[in-house]
Design a protein around this motif. Structure first.
Motif, PDB file in Angstrom:
ATOM      1  N   LEU A  16       0.836  -1.249   0.207  1.00  0.00           N
ATOM      2  CA  LEU A  16       0.078   0.164   0.089  1.00  0.00           C
ATOM      3  C   LEU A  16       0.890   1.342  -0.115  1.00  0.00           C
ATOM      4  N   ARG A  17       0.316   2.386  -0.759  1.00  0.00           N
ATOM      5  CA  ARG A  17       0.976   3.589  -0.448  1.00  0.00           C
ATOM      6  C   ARG A  17       0.490   4.298   0.548  1.00  0.00           C
ATOM      7  N   PRO A  18       1.335   5.412   0.916  1.00  0.00           N
ATOM      8  CA  PRO A  18       0.761   6.267   2.294  1.00  0.00           C
ATOM      9  C   PRO A  18      -0.483   6.265   2.327  1.00  0.00           C
ATOM     10  N   ARG A  19      -1.349   6.952   1.238  1.00  0.00           N
ATOM     11  CA  ARG A  19      -2.587   7.445   1.379  1.00  0.00           C
ATOM     12  C   ARG A  19      -3.599   6.210   1.446  1.00  0.00           C
ATOM     13  N   GLN A  20      -3.223   4.995   0.740  1.00  0.00           N
ATOM     14  CA  GLN A  20      -4.148   4.060   0.963  1.00  0.00           C
ATOM     15  C   GLN A  20      -4.049   3.573   2.503  1.00  0.00           C
ATOM     16  N   ALA A  21      -2.877   3.545   2.854  1.00  0.00           N
ATOM     17  CA  ALA A  21      -2.577   2.946   4.411  1.00  0.00           C
ATOM     18  C   ALA A  21      -3.288   3.811   5.236  1.00  0.00           C
ATOM     19  N   LEU A  22      -3.523   5.108   4.904  1.00  0.00           N
ATOM     20  CA  LEU A  22      -4.365   5.961   5.945  1.00  0.00           C
ATOM     21  C   LEU A  22      -5.767   5.943   5.794  1.00  0.00           C
ATOM     22  N   LYS A  23      -6.383   5.479   4.458  1.00  0.00           N
ATOM     23  CA  LYS A  23      -7.603   5.419   4.344  1.00  0.00           C
ATOM     24  C   LYS A  23      -7.959   4.058   5.067  1.00  0.00           C
ATOM     25  N   LEU A  24      -7.319   3.011   4.767  1.00  0.00           N
ATOM     26  CA  LEU A  24      -7.669   1.645   5.533  1.00  0.00           C
ATOM     27  C   LEU A  24      -7.503   1.942   7.121  1.00  0.00           C
ATOM     28  N   GLY A  25      -6.648   2.827   7.722  1.00  0.00           N
ATOM     29  CA  GLY A  25      -6.427   2.942   9.107  1.00  0.00           C
ATOM     30  C   GLY A  25      -5.210   2.159   9.403  1.00  0.00           C
ATOM     31  N   LEU A  26      -4.384   1.729   8.419  1.00  0.00           N
ATOM     32  CA  LEU A  26      -3.162   1.133   8.797  1.00  0.00           C
ATOM     33  C   LEU A  26      -2.082   2.056   9.430  1.00  0.00           C
ATOM     34  N   VAL A  27      -2.433   3.110   9.014  1.00  0.00           N
ATOM     35  CA  VAL A  27      -1.387   4.320   9.619  1.00  0.00           C
ATOM     36  C   VAL A  27      -2.218   5.329  10.144  1.00  0.00           C
ATOM     37  N   ASP A  28      -1.762   6.053  11.243  1.00  0.00           N
ATOM     38  CA  ASP A  28      -2.539   7.224  11.708  1.00  0.00           C
ATOM     39  C   ASP A  28      -2.577   8.485  11.122  1.00  0.00           C
ATOM     40  N   GLU A  29      -1.111   8.695  10.594  1.00  0.00           N
ATOM     41  CA  GLU A  29      -1.052   9.905   9.884  1.00  0.00           C
ATOM     42  C   GLU A  29      -0.072   9.870   8.865  1.00  0.00           C
ATOM     43  N   VAL A  30      -0.083  10.573   7.734  1.00  0.00           N
ATOM     44  CA  VAL A  30       0.833  10.730   6.709  1.00  0.00           C
ATOM     45  C   VAL A  30       1.317  12.168   6.758  1.00  0.00           C
ATOM     46  N   VAL A  31       2.829  12.353   6.757  1.00  0.00           N
ATOM     47  CA  VAL A  31       3.467  13.651   6.949  1.00  0.00           C
ATOM     48  C   VAL A  31       4.669  13.531   5.958  1.00  0.00           C
ATOM     49  N   PRO A  32       5.298  14.914   5.379  1.00  0.00           N
ATOM     50  CA  PRO A  32       6.204  15.132   4.962  1.00  0.00           C
ATOM     51  C   PRO A  32       7.547  14.513   5.527  1.00  0.00           C
ATOM     52  N   GLN A  33       8.546  13.781   4.592  1.00  0.00           N
ATOM     53  CA  GLN A  33       9.670  13.238   5.398  1.00  0.00           C
ATOM     54  C   GLN A  33      10.441  14.174   6.648  1.00  0.00           C
ATOM     55  N   SER A  34      10.439  15.580   6.177  1.00  0.00           N
ATOM     56  CA  SER A  34      11.001  16.309   6.915  1.00  0.00           C
ATOM     57  C   SER A  34      10.574  16.581   8.415  1.00  0.00           C
ATOM     58  N   ILE A  35       9.350  16.454   8.588  1.00  0.00           N
ATOM     59  CA  ILE A  35       8.700  16.526   9.850  1.00  0.00           C
ATOM     60  C   ILE A  35       8.343  15.268  10.647  1.00  0.00           C
ATOM     61  N   LEU A  36       8.843  14.065  10.048  1.00  0.00           N
ATOM     62  CA  LEU A  36       8.492  12.657  10.435  1.00  0.00           C
ATOM     63  C   LEU A  36       8.805  12.485  11.960  1.00  0.00           C
ATOM     64  N   LEU A  37       9.976  12.809  12.278  1.00  0.00           N
ATOM     65  CA  LEU A  37      10.483  12.608  13.752  1.00  0.00           C
ATOM     66  C   LEU A  37       9.505  13.481  14.488  1.00  0.00           C
ATOM     67  N   ALA A  38       9.352  14.790  14.461  1.00  0.00           N
ATOM     68  CA  ALA A  38       8.715  15.975  15.112  1.00  0.00           C
ATOM     69  C   ALA A  38       7.113  15.528  15.293  1.00  0.00           C
ATOM     70  N   ALA A  39       6.485  14.854  14.052  1.00  0.00           N
ATOM     71  CA  ALA A  39       5.226  14.530  14.075  1.00  0.00           C
ATOM     72  C   ALA A  39       5.191  13.139  14.989  1.00  0.00           C
ATOM     73  N   ALA A  40       5.961  12.337  14.866  1.00  0.00           N
ATOM     74  CA  ALA A  40       5.819  10.957  15.901  1.00  0.00           C
ATOM     75  C   ALA A  40       5.853  11.503  17.342  1.00  0.00           C
ATOM     76  N   ILE A  41       6.954  12.414  17.576  1.00  0.00           N
ATOM     77  CA  ILE A  41       6.979  12.877  18.986  1.00  0.00           C
ATOM     78  C   ILE A  41       5.602  13.571  19.605  1.00  0.00           C
ATOM     79  N   GLU A  42       4.878  14.314  18.501  1.00  0.00           N
ATOM     80  CA  GLU A  42       3.738  14.811  18.861  1.00  0.00           C
ATOM     81  C   GLU A  42       2.891  13.810  19.191  1.00  0.00           C
ATOM     82  N   LEU A  43       2.808  12.843  18.217  1.00  0.00           N
ATOM     83  CA  LEU A  43       1.898  11.687  18.466  1.00  0.00           C
ATOM     84  C   LEU A  43       2.202  10.806  19.972  1.00  0.00           C
TER      85      LEU A  43
END
Ligand code: NAD
Length: 706
Positions: A174-201
């Motif tokens: 699955l590509r990121p958007r498909q994974a998000l739609k199915l609930g496999l991932v909780d968020e999709v973000v640009p690579q530059s903020i991946l760690l920051a977004a994970a910390i927020e989560l």
């Protein structure tokens, strides 16, 4: 900071622990059993540190999270119990991660597959980048296995049983958007903020489990589940014809988990994993995986490839259009196309546009990206822009004089180092190079249609081709996303040479009175994706029937096609492309399916009595192919049994679960292959006479793979 070999634990000032996964000296992170103790140790440290607020798993590699488990580890298991133990170890680690009292987040960029996704599933939430390299999936089924570290149990609970079955049974990514739609991932973000977004989560605290959509909730109930499972079982059986045991085991194991609870589910998963790892189907599929991985690393010759910065394509037709597309889209290389008229150029540009546009419509690509991709392809009716091409792929009409003229024109209009690679399907490369000023830079590069889908190419040096030309051509093929095999410069090369006797035998069965659909069904049941007659319709009867006469001239009458087939061509039947072949194809978009045209039997002067068993039909066709493959190896047309297996599976669709013609012959043992051929020869004719190589192997009690 604690340094371990592949997992690095770092506790931030805000008391969030970050585990960076970075397997030393490897491009890809893959999971090995030997990592177990260090991961266990890290989890213990995290558990013991009561000040910690959360844990994040992230990759230290630039373009992959975890690409899966190390397949060698599974291949090295000698018994089902050993493989089952491996699964138990994996399950244990994942269970420890899942049981951590603090929020655990997987921060995913790049491939997150197999064991990698199972680790992510054990985390409490998942976040991934929107990058095109990010893909999530459980591809174990493609190796004849199932996910053995809890994937069959956690995925259905997370995304619902029907989506989970679909993902695990197909191995789709699955590509990121498909994974998000199915609930496999909780968020999709640009690579530059991946760690920051994970910390927020992490800061948001542990998420309560997601409510499944109504449809999935109904399907999770006993009644819905039983309906769903019986539907999926039926569909899977139709598709696999019982040839892939992993699929039924996947269904069973998911059923156990949902019906009897997780504990039984995990037990059943580990047991099935152990048993599947020992099946010949899994061994064959793993063999193909190893072979294609090896081929990706090889240069094809003992020379360093030259850098490739720009590519030319001659002819913008069916093949040229496809070659330009894979060069620009997969290879990210600028392509200049030359055709004799603008229609050819327009055709090639439209070919790429249509494929990219489909991606845009499916939201797999942004419109701006489509523009960037298209900007790599240009064309014209002269040689403008060819002066700096490193390699030119020729795909003009199949005509020797024309191809020789193309060589001369490239020698005049391109750079002195430019390689001329011909996509001829039947002309000897030595003849194309005959009048060349620089024959060492002429080579064959044979693609299969449709170029964007078919994974194989044959690289065909003639006697005078230089090693550098071979390795540079192999490098181009790899950049285009293809698996190249280097084959000999003789009629039919390898793939068409083994395909022709197989298709001809199907034609013989037809003219003897076997129905078209019965013949196709016999070979589909054997494991081919389509039957030989349908294949001829797809390739084009006009194109496909040109090969046998060339092979007959080169190698003799075992390649003779039944003469009455000419009647089909004379009736203007080209196959799917003109809507009329052995089957009739109702107009595009129509719901009605293709159907055998009964007029075929009249044209051939036969009544379709159908006296042979399907097994006999399949054996006749397949044995013709196997015998010819053995000859090809004997003559050096293919360099190894490995290349011959890859060529047949990737070029023709030889059943992957059998591993290819050579692995299949080894599984039958040469003596049995020879016995079957001799029986067929006495019943149907000399064309089945076993080749010398096979007879010799029986005598020496050898097999192909050693
Ligand atoms: P095609 O007829 O679709 O395209 C040929 C293109 O070459 C046309 O656009 C034509 O205008 C152009 N052309 C002709 N003379 C030219 C010249 N002097 N300069 C530049 N362009 C010129 O043919 P195709 O099916 O794409 O096949 C091309 C080659 O690929 C053939 O050698 C064929 O044997 C080989 N091939 C075809 C297939 C297949 O399935 N069609 C598979 C493998 C290899």
């Amino acid at each position: 900071m604690e340094q371990t070999s592949a997992f690095h634990l770092h506790v931030r000032l805000d008391n969030i622990a970050v585990v960076t996964i970075d397997v030393p000296d490897e491009k890809m992170n893959t999971l090995k059993a030997s990592f177990g103790p260090e991961v266990h140790n890290i989890i213990k440290q995290v558990r013991d540190n009561t000040a910690l607020q959360g844990l994040i798993f992230i990759s230290g590699k630039p373009d992959n999270f975890i690409a899966g488990a190390d397949i060698n580890m599974i291949a090295n298991c000698q018994t089902a119990q050993e493989a089952q133990n491996l699964a138990h170890q994996g399950q244990q680690i994942m269970a420890e991660i899942a049981a951590l009292p603090i929020p655990v987040v997987a921060a995913i960029h790049g491939a997150c597959l197999g064991g990698g996704l199972e680790l992510a599933l054990a985390c409490h939430s998942r976040i991934c980048t929107d990058d095109e390299k990010t893909k999530l999936g459980l591809p174990e089924v493609q190796l004849g296995l199932l996910p053995g570290s809890g994937g069959t149990q956690r995925l259905p609970r997370l995304i619902g049983v029907s989506h989970a079955l679909d993902m695990i049974l197909t191995g789709k990514q699955l590509r990121p958007r498909q994974a998000l739609k199915l609930g496999l991932v909780d968020e999709v973000v640009p690579q530059s903020i991946l760690l920051a977004a994970a910390i927020e989560l992490v800061a948001k605290g542990r998420q309560t489990s997601r409510t499944l959509p109504v449809r999935e909730r109904i399907l999770a109930g006993p009644l819905g589940r039983s309906l769903l499972f019986s539907m999926v079982e039926k569909k899977t059986e139709q598709k696999t014809r019982g040839n892939y045991p992993a699929t039924q085991r996947i269904i069973d194991v998911i059923k156990v988990g949902l019906g009897q609870g997780s504990f039984s589910g995990y037990e059943s998963e580990a047991k099935a994993f152990g048993e599947l790892a020992m099946t010949p189907q899994s061994a064959a599929l793993r063999g193909l995986f190893f072979a294609s991985t090896e081929l990706k690393k090889e240069h094809g010759a003992d020379a360093k490839p030259r850098p490739i910065n720009a590519v030319g394509v001659l002819g913008g037709g069916l093949m040229g259009g496809g070659i330009a597309f894979v060069t620009a889209n997969k290879g990210k290389l600028p392509v200049r196309i030359k055709d004799i008229n603008n229609d050819g150029i327009n055709h090639a540009l439209k070919y790429s546009w249509d494929l990219l546009d489909k991606k845009v419509r499916r939201r797999q690509m942004k419109a701006a990206e489509r523009q960037r991709e298209m900007a790599r392809i240009s064309g014209g009716t002269d040689y403008h822009g060819f002066h700096n091409r490193d390699i030119v792929v020729e795909a003009v009409f199949e005509d020797l004089a024309l191809k020789q003229k193309m060589v001369a024109e490239i020698e005049q209009n391109a750079a002195p180092h430019t390689i001329f690679a011909s996509n001829t399907s039947s002309l000897p490369i030595a003849d194309i190079a005959a009048n060349a000023a620089r024959p060492e830079q002429v080579i064959g590069l044979h693609y299969f249609s449709p170029v964007d889908k078919m994974p194989l190419v044959e690289v065909i040096p003639h006697a005078g081709t230089s090693a550098e030309t071979i390795s540079t051509t192999v490098a181009l093929a790899k950049k285009q996303g293809k698996t190249p095999i280097v084959v000999g410069d003789s009629a039919g090369f390898y793939v068409n040479r083994i395909l022709a006797p197989y298709v001809n035998e199907a034609m013989r069965c037809l003219v003897e009175g076997e129905p078209v659909d019965k013949i196709d069904n016999a070979l589909v049941a054997f494991g081919f994706p389509v039957g030989p007659i349908q294949l001829l319709d797809e390739v084009g009867i006009d194109v496909g029937t040109k090969i046998s006469p060339i092979l007959q001239q080169a190698y003799g009458d075992r390649f003779a096609a039944p003469q009455s087939i000419a009647a089909i061509l004379n009736d203007d039947r080209k196959g799917r492309k003109n809507g009329r072949g052995f089957y009739l194809y109702p107009g595009k978009g129509s719901r009605s399916k293709k159907q055998v045209d009964p007029a075929i039997y009249k044209l051939l002067g036969v009544s379709p009595k159908g006296q042979l068993a399907e097994k006999e039909i399949a054996q006749r066709c397949v044995m013709m192919m196997l015998n010819e493959a053995a000859r090809c190896l004997d003559e050096g047309v293919v360099r190894s049994a490995r290349d011959g297996d890859i060529g047949a599976v990737f070029g023709i669709g030889f059943p992957p679960f059998l591993g290819g013609p050579f692995r299949y012959m080894d599984s039958l043992v040469a003596g049995e292959v020879v016995a079957q051929l001799q029986r067929l020869a006495s019943q149907y004719g000399e064309r089945f006479a076993p080749c010398d190589r096979l007879l010799q192997m029986v005598e020496e009690q050898r097999n192909f793979w050693g």
